[in-house]
Design an enzyme around this catalytic site. Structure first.
Site, PDB file in Angstrom:
ATOM      1  N   PRO A  18       0.777  -1.252   0.000  1.00 39.89           N
ATOM      2  CG  PRO A  18       0.003  -0.956   2.182  1.00 39.89           C
ATOM      3  CD  PRO A  18       0.728  -1.929   1.285  1.00 39.89           C
ATOM      4  CB  CYS A  19       3.105   2.837  -2.452  1.00 40.25           C
ATOM      5  SG  CYS A  19       2.281   2.463  -3.994  1.00 40.25           S
ATOM      6  CG  HIS A  20      -3.005   3.486  -1.211  1.00 39.22           C
ATOM      7  ND1 HIS A  20      -2.664   2.160  -1.425  1.00 39.22           N
ATOM      8  CD2 HIS A  20      -3.966   3.486  -0.271  1.00 39.22           C
ATOM      9  CE1 HIS A  20      -3.409   1.403  -0.640  1.00 39.22           C
ATOM     10  NE2 HIS A  20      -4.212   2.175   0.075  1.00 39.22           N
TER      11      HIS A  20
END
Length: 167
Positions: A128-130
């Site tokens: 989850p780089c968001h």
């Protein structure tokens, strides 16, 4: 051989790819897949891992899945791998700044390098780089664009709020 499929979702067409070891790519609608001679396009339901990845992605996007459970085949430098592992530790519905993540792996002076590793993440959403934001919570770079990043963060926030109200 890498098998690849596209998946229609409420947020657009995603591309999923798997090799013999696991899921190796999840591209957002704004990202373009680079065709390789070792890649073959298949229907998602023709490959068990791609079918499961598609099911889990759709469940996530509908607020029914908080944590992905898929075998992953991720390739990167040792530093990228370290950043990606830290991204996996950011809880659903929460964010961390580049500086906070950099501090966890050796010092705030690595914040730019953390951003570069996050940008190289081959499995957006699954890793989850968001959930990685700039100082003060400011939305910054995302392969799928800032509107997609905001939509994903809103989805997680709204899902958690709904869960708390129903508890």
């Amino acid at each position: 051989m890498i098998l690849q499929t596209t998946l229609a979702t409420p947020l657009g067409l995603f591309t999923l790819a798997a090799d013999e070891a696991g899921l190796c790519a999840l591209l957002l609608p704004a990202e373009k897949a680079t065709p390789k001679p070792t890649t073959r396009e298949v229907a998602a339901n023709s490959h068990p891992l791609l079918a499961e990845a598609a099911n889990q992605l759709l469940a996530y996007l509908s607020g029914r899945l908080l944590v992905f459970d898929l075998p992953l085949s991720i390739h990167g430098t040792p530093f990228q791998q370290q950043v990606w592992q830290e991204l996996l530790r950011i809880p659903y519905g929460q964010t961390r700044t580049y500086g906070e993540l950099a501090e966890r792996i050796g010092g705030r002076n690595k914040a730019r390098a953390v951003g570069g590793a996050a940008h190289a993440n081959p499995l957006a959403i699954v890793i989850p780089c968001h959930r990685l934001v700039g100082g003060g919570g400011k939305l910054t770079g995302f392969g799928g664009g800032l509107p997609m990043k905001q939509a994903l963060l809103n989805l997680e926030h709204n899902t958690l709020n709904a869960t708390r109200k129903n508890a």
